[in-house]
Design a protein around this motif. Structure first.
Motif, PDB file in Angstrom:
ATOM      1  N   TYR A   1     -18.842  33.610  16.118  1.00 46.61           N
ATOM      2  CA  TYR A   1     -17.653  34.367  15.857  1.00 46.61           C
ATOM      3  C   TYR A   1     -16.603  33.974  16.090  1.00 46.61           C
ATOM      4  CZ  TYR A   1     -20.778  38.229  15.034  1.00 46.61           C
ATOM      5  OH  TYR A   1     -21.870  39.272  14.579  1.00 46.61           O
TER       6      TYR A   1
ATOM      7  N   LYS B   1      -6.292  44.701  21.339  1.00 49.81           N
ATOM      8  CA  LYS B   1      -5.122  44.254  20.258  1.00 49.81           C
ATOM      9  C   LYS B   1      -4.170  45.298  20.729  1.00 49.81           C
ATOM     10  CE  LYS B   1      -7.236  47.639  17.104  1.00 49.81           C
ATOM     11  NZ  LYS B   1      -7.905  48.002  15.704  1.00 49.81           N
TER      12      LYS B   1
ATOM     13  N   GLU C   1      -3.333  39.206  16.553  1.00 53.51           N
ATOM     14  CA  GLU C   1      -4.354  38.693  16.929  1.00 53.51           C
ATOM     15  C   GLU C   1      -5.429  39.782  17.907  1.00 53.51           C
ATOM     16  OE1 GLU C   1      -4.416  34.450  17.512  1.00 53.51           O
ATOM     17  OE2 GLU C   1      -2.459  34.297  16.648  1.00 53.51           O
ATOM     18  N   PHE C   2      -6.749  39.241  17.371  1.00 55.44           N
ATOM     19  CA  PHE C   2      -7.702  39.911  18.481  1.00 55.44           C
ATOM     20  C   PHE C   2      -7.671  38.937  19.772  1.00 55.44           C
ATOM     21  CE2 PHE C   2      -8.951  41.286  14.267  1.00 55.44           C
ATOM     22  CZ  PHE C   2      -8.901  42.700  14.433  1.00 55.44           C
TER      23      PHE C   2
ATOM     24  N   GLU D   1      -9.607  43.101  10.549  1.00 53.99           N
ATOM     25  CA  GLU D   1      -8.418  42.558  10.335  1.00 53.99           C
ATOM     26  C   GLU D   1      -7.540  43.454  11.328  1.00 53.99           C
ATOM     27  OE1 GLU D   1      -7.111  40.561   6.789  1.00 53.99           O
ATOM     28  OE2 GLU D   1      -8.919  41.705   5.810  1.00 53.99           O
TER      29      GLU D   1
ATOM     30  N   TYR E   1     -12.758  43.959  23.134  1.00 54.22           N
ATOM     31  CA  TYR E   1     -11.748  43.046  22.698  1.00 54.22           C
ATOM     32  C   TYR E   1     -10.348  43.747  22.932  1.00 54.22           C
ATOM     33  CZ  TYR E   1     -12.081  45.878  18.625  1.00 54.22           C
ATOM     34  OH  TYR E   1     -12.346  46.886  17.585  1.00 54.22           O
TER      35      TYR E   1
ATOM     36  N   SER F   1     -11.921  34.104  16.048  1.00 60.13           N
ATOM     37  CA  SER F   1     -10.499  34.812  15.776  1.00 60.13           C
ATOM     38  C   SER F   1      -9.542  33.795  15.245  1.00 60.13           C
ATOM     39  CB  SER F   1      -9.887  35.595  17.017  1.00 60.13           C
ATOM     40  OG  SER F   1      -9.754  34.738  17.937  1.00 60.13           O
TER      41      SER F   1
ATOM     42  N   VAL G   1     -12.353  38.313  23.159  1.00 59.46           N
ATOM     43  CA  VAL G   1     -13.572  39.001  22.573  1.00 59.46           C
ATOM     44  C   VAL G   1     -14.909  38.708  23.376  1.00 59.46           C
ATOM     45  CG1 VAL G   1     -14.987  38.982  20.296  1.00 59.46           C
ATOM     46  CG2 VAL G   1     -12.356  38.668  20.129  1.00 59.46           C
TER      47      VAL G   1
ATOM     48  N   ASN H   1      -5.215  37.036  11.958  1.00 59.63           N
ATOM     49  CA  ASN H   1      -5.453  38.238  12.532  1.00 59.63           C
ATOM     50  C   ASN H   1      -6.812  38.785  12.223  1.00 59.63           C
ATOM     51  OD1 ASN H   1      -2.906  37.874  13.716  1.00 59.63           O
ATOM     52  ND2 ASN H   1      -2.047  39.592  12.572  1.00 59.63           N
ATOM     53  N   ARG H   2      -7.883  37.998  11.936  1.00 63.28           N
ATOM     54  CA  ARG H   2      -9.029  38.386  11.503  1.00 63.28           C
ATOM     55  C   ARG H   2      -9.963  37.986  12.866  1.00 63.28           C
ATOM     56  NH1 ARG H   2      -8.742  35.030   5.905  1.00 63.28           N
ATOM     57  NH2 ARG H   2      -8.669  33.408   7.396  1.00 63.28           N
ATOM     58  N   LEU H   3     -10.822  38.773  12.688  1.00 63.61           N
ATOM     59  CA  LEU H   3     -12.360  38.323  13.387  1.00 63.61           C
ATOM     60  C   LEU H   3     -13.599  38.065  12.379  1.00 63.61           C
ATOM     61  CD1 LEU H   3     -13.525  37.891  16.194  1.00 63.61           C
ATOM     62  CD2 LEU H   3     -14.514  40.392  16.045  1.00 63.61           C
TER      63      LEU H   3
END
Length: 298
Positions: A20, A65, A48-49, A43, A63, A22, A52, A26-28
């Motif tokens: 995984y 945000k 951003e995440f 998203e 996580y 990031s 995690v 701004n996606r995981l």
């Protein structure tokens, strides 16, 4: 390879079958190691995440945000069902969530300690050292490990239960209802904390240049590694990488006192650098980072 933006933090799943990461958009993103297939897990248009981390069973991730008021909020997300649960509220900035290895609680730091002092010149109040250590019990029926043992029925005596070292961790249970009310403060004062490792009985964490250990049963807060901080540790492992001064050590961990015996040697490590050849890619990277971080498509 052929990614459309900058990748931030990369992390393996507990079963080592998926990766995984990031990214700057701004996606995981989930990557299947065997098939190389990618899947966007989540998203977040607001940012951003961060931080995690996985539950022991691998079904949940924790996580942070940003909320609309720009406060950092701790969340947990079920990778199988897609259910997202807010662990903290938007009124306090919270960060660095880590799920305990027994799957019963989540540890995080939060700026909710209000002790104003007055400035000597401007005669106005200011807030310093707001960050404290907190934990939230994930399931409704889980008692806080900070509660005294008085009144609890003693465990029946008998042959010790054998544990299968290869057995998979039990599924982590998280109840969303009332989770804000299950947050308790860990009595270690205020400061800047990180690198949390919790087995449900003890909590290891970094504070300043030291690594400390807090015992939930006794309430003792002691130094586990003076002048050293944890660099890397995988939950369930028996070793951790520590930095002490300018040196790295592989140490037995978790442990009440960390012994620095196995120093990492870089004696035969050679890194040849062609400064002329390296200049062009460095320039391109700086330009790309500025474009990705500052340029708005609209």
């Amino acid at each position: 390879k052929n990614n459309d933006t900058y990748i931030r933090r990369i992390q393996w799943s507990p079963d080592s079958k998926k990766i995984y990461y990031s990214d700057r958009k701004n996606r995981l993103v989930e990557v299947d190691v065997a098939t190389k297939a990618k899947r966007t897990v989540m998203e977040n248009p607001a940012g951003e995440f961060r931080s995690v981390n996985f539950s022991p069973c691998g079904n949940w991730i924790a996580y942070t945000k940003s909320a609309e008021n720009e406060m950092s909020v701790v969340y947990v997300y079920n990778l199988k069902t897609g259910k997202e649960i807010a662990v903290t509220e938007k009124w306090y900035s919270s960060s660095s969530p880590v799920l305990s290895t027994d799957g019963k609680c989540i540890i995080f730091t939060s700026a909710r300690d209000f002790n104003p002092v007055y400035g000597q010149l401007e005669w106005n109040h200011t807030y310093n050292n707001m960050n404290g250590l907190y934990m939230a019990m994930l399931a409704k029926g889980t008692a806080s490990p900070l509660l005294p043992e008085d009144g609890k029925a003693p465990a029946p005596k008998g042959a010790p239960e054998k544990k299968d070292a290869a057995a998979a961790p039990a599924a982590t249970v998280i109840d969303a209802d009332g989770i804000f009310g299950r947050i308790v403060r860990i009595p270690v004062g205020t400061g800047f904390f990180g690198n949390f490792v919790c087995d449900g009985k003890k909590l290891w964490y970094s504070s300043g240049r030291d690594t400390k250990v807090f015992d939930f049963a006794t309430g003792k807060d002691e130094k586990a590694a003076e002048g050293a901080s944890m660099v890397s540790y995988n939950p369930g492992a028996k070793k951790a990488l520590f930095a002490k001064g300018r040196d790295l050590y592989v140490c037995d961990f978790p442990a009440p006192k960390v012994a620095f015996r196995d120093k990492v040697s870089f004696k035969n490590t050679v890194a040849p650098v062609d400064y002329t050849a390296a200049w062009a890619p460095i320039y391109d990277e700086v330009w790309s980072a500025s474009r990705e971080g500052l340029y708005l498509e609209n």
